[in-house]
Write an enzyme that holds these catalytic residues in place. Structure first.
Site, PDB file in Angstrom:
ATOM      1  N   SER A  44      28.881 -22.818  32.705  1.00  0.00           N
ATOM      2  CA  SER A  44      28.652 -23.926  31.765  1.00  0.00           C
ATOM      3  C   SER A  44      29.052 -23.509  30.357  1.00  0.00           C
ATOM      4  O   SER A  44      29.240 -24.358  29.485  1.00  0.00           O
ATOM      5  CB  SER A  44      27.169 -24.347  31.788  1.00  0.00           C
ATOM      6  OG  SER A  44      26.329 -23.224  31.598  1.00  0.00           O
ATOM      7  N   ASP A  82      28.195 -16.144  36.884  1.00  0.00           N
ATOM      8  CA  ASP A  82      28.943 -17.113  37.706  1.00  0.00           C
ATOM      9  C   ASP A  82      30.355 -16.632  38.016  1.00  0.00           C
ATOM     10  O   ASP A  82      31.031 -16.088  37.130  1.00  0.00           O
ATOM     11  CB  ASP A  82      29.067 -18.438  36.943  1.00  0.00           C
ATOM     12  CG  ASP A  82      28.038 -19.458  37.381  1.00  0.00           C
ATOM     13  OD1 ASP A  82      27.403 -19.277  38.433  1.00  0.00           O
ATOM     14  OD2 ASP A  82      27.864 -20.458  36.647  1.00  0.00           O
ATOM     15  N   LYS A 112      26.893 -15.638  41.135  1.00  0.00           N
ATOM     16  CA  LYS A 112      26.582 -16.958  41.700  1.00  0.00           C
ATOM     17  C   LYS A 112      27.893 -17.655  42.014  1.00  0.00           C
ATOM     18  O   LYS A 112      28.859 -17.534  41.255  1.00  0.00           O
ATOM     19  CB  LYS A 112      25.768 -17.796  40.720  1.00  0.00           C
ATOM     20  CG  LYS A 112      25.508 -19.234  41.223  1.00  0.00           C
ATOM     21  CD  LYS A 112      24.408 -19.924  40.443  1.00  0.00           C
ATOM     22  CE  LYS A 112      24.838 -20.511  39.125  1.00  0.00           C
ATOM     23  NZ  LYS A 112      25.894 -21.552  39.215  1.00  0.00           N
ATOM     24  N   GLU A 181      21.171 -28.250  42.348  1.00  0.00           N
ATOM     25  CA  GLU A 181      21.406 -29.026  41.115  1.00  0.00           C
ATOM     26  C   GLU A 181      21.577 -30.517  41.391  1.00  0.00           C
ATOM     27  O   GLU A 181      22.277 -30.911  42.343  1.00  0.00           O
ATOM     28  CB  GLU A 181      22.667 -28.500  40.397  1.00  0.00           C
ATOM     29  CG  GLU A 181      22.994 -29.317  39.146  1.00  0.00           C
ATOM     30  CD  GLU A 181      24.019 -28.686  38.218  1.00  0.00           C
ATOM     31  OE1 GLU A 181      24.481 -27.567  38.496  1.00  0.00           O
ATOM     32  OE2 GLU A 181      24.346 -29.338  37.200  1.00  0.00           O
TER      33      GLU A 181
HETATM   34  O1  KIV Z   1      26.803 -22.816  34.863  1.00  0.00           O
HETATM   35  C1  KIV Z   1      25.581 -22.958  34.756  1.00  0.00           C
HETATM   36  O2  KIV Z   1      24.985 -22.852  33.682  1.00  0.00           O
HETATM   37  C2  KIV Z   1      24.838 -23.282  35.970  1.00  0.00           C
HETATM   38  C3  KIV Z   1      23.432 -23.770  35.816  1.00  0.00           C
HETATM   39  C4  KIV Z   1      23.412 -25.096  35.203  1.00  0.00           C
HETATM   40  C5  KIV Z   1      22.696 -23.723  37.096  1.00  0.00           C
HETATM   41  O3  KIV Z   1      25.368 -23.187  37.029  1.00  0.00           O
END
Ligand code: KIV
Length: 268
Positions: A44, A82, A112, A181
């Protein structure tokens, strides 16, 4: 101070809720670390920090730079980074290469990735090779073009069943936890009841084993559309603007820097 481990996080199933916040920088990590269990370096950051329209333009280099800062400035929280769009979907080998590189360069504890049934083989490949994986199902922002926008998922039985199958596949593949989500509350509740790994909700359900928010959203620093699930715990944009306005006024009026902020001449 000892950092929380994957085992500590797993043991929080049906227990004290996990507190998760996104963090992209050293100052954020330093401030949040004492209060959260997991610092998520989410992709994000592409939208929040870089002003992109979606997360699709985020690169592995960006994730490494921000992940490294967050790991360095935190001591206690588990740090999850991520995998960005296009860095893991092509093959399980590509996913391993990206995840291993991110872990080696940042020192993070886990990665993630978004996806369900179609990513299960990849999650198994990573976890069997020592890479802890947090899954992400329901609304998957990296699939925004395929799903036709950021819309709530699980609104009918077919969608709910697909999310259930996705979550089960990711659990069976060895993920240690799962972000859910933007789904109908009942869907998240049902998943939490039926999974043995902790679920972490965002726009999901209070029944999840933990909650995550984008920190700029909850601090009132993000502009534009604010989703229903965001609670504003502070309105820092207003305070920031007031400070910048006062600074600008004082510089223009030659009030800053006053004597207090200057080095006086001292004779040796
Ligand atoms: O990228 C992110 O911040 C996320 C969260 C919103 C779970 O994946």
């Amino acid at each position: 101070m000892k950092r929380l481990t994957i085992i500590d996080i797993s043991s929080r199933k049906n227990s004290v809720p996990l507190v998760v916040l996104t963090a992209y920088s050293a100052p954020q990590a330093r401030l949040f670390d004492p209060y959260v269990d997991i610092l998520l370096v989410g992709d994000s950051l592409g939208m929040v920090l870089y002003g992109m329209d979606s997360t699709l333009g985020v690169t592995t280099e960006m994730m490494i730079a921000h992940g490294r800062a967050v790991v360095k400035a935190s001591q206690k929280s588990l740090v999850v980074v991520d995998l960005p769009f296009g860095s893991y979907q092509a093959s399980k080998e590509q996913a391993f290469e990206t995840a291993a590189r991110i872990m080696a360069k940042t020192g993070c504890n886990a990665v993630k990735l978004e996806g369900g049934v179609e990513m299960a083989e990849t999650v198994k490949f990573l976890t069997l090779r020592g890479i802890p994986v947090m899954g992400h199902v329901g609304l998957k922002p990296q699939s925004v073009n395929a799903i036709g926008g950021y819309r709530t998922q699980g609104k009918n039985e077919i969608e709910a069943a697909a999310i259930f199958a996705d979550a089960k596949a990711i659990e069976q593949a060895g993920a240690f936890s799962l972000v859910i989500e933007g789904v109908i509350e009942e869907v998240a509740k049902n998943l939490t009841l039926n999974l043995t790994i902790p679920t972490i909700g965002i726009g999901a359900s209070p029944n999840c084993d933990g909650q995550v928010l984008v920190s700029e959203d909850m601090l009132g620093l993000s502009g534009g559309y604010i989703p229903r699930f965001v609670k504003r715990y502070a309105e820092l944009a207003g305070a920031t603007e007031a400070a910048v306005r006062q600074y600008a006024d004082e510089v223009r009026a030659r009030k800053f820097p006053s004597a207090k902020y200057c080095y006086p001449y001292k004779q040796d």
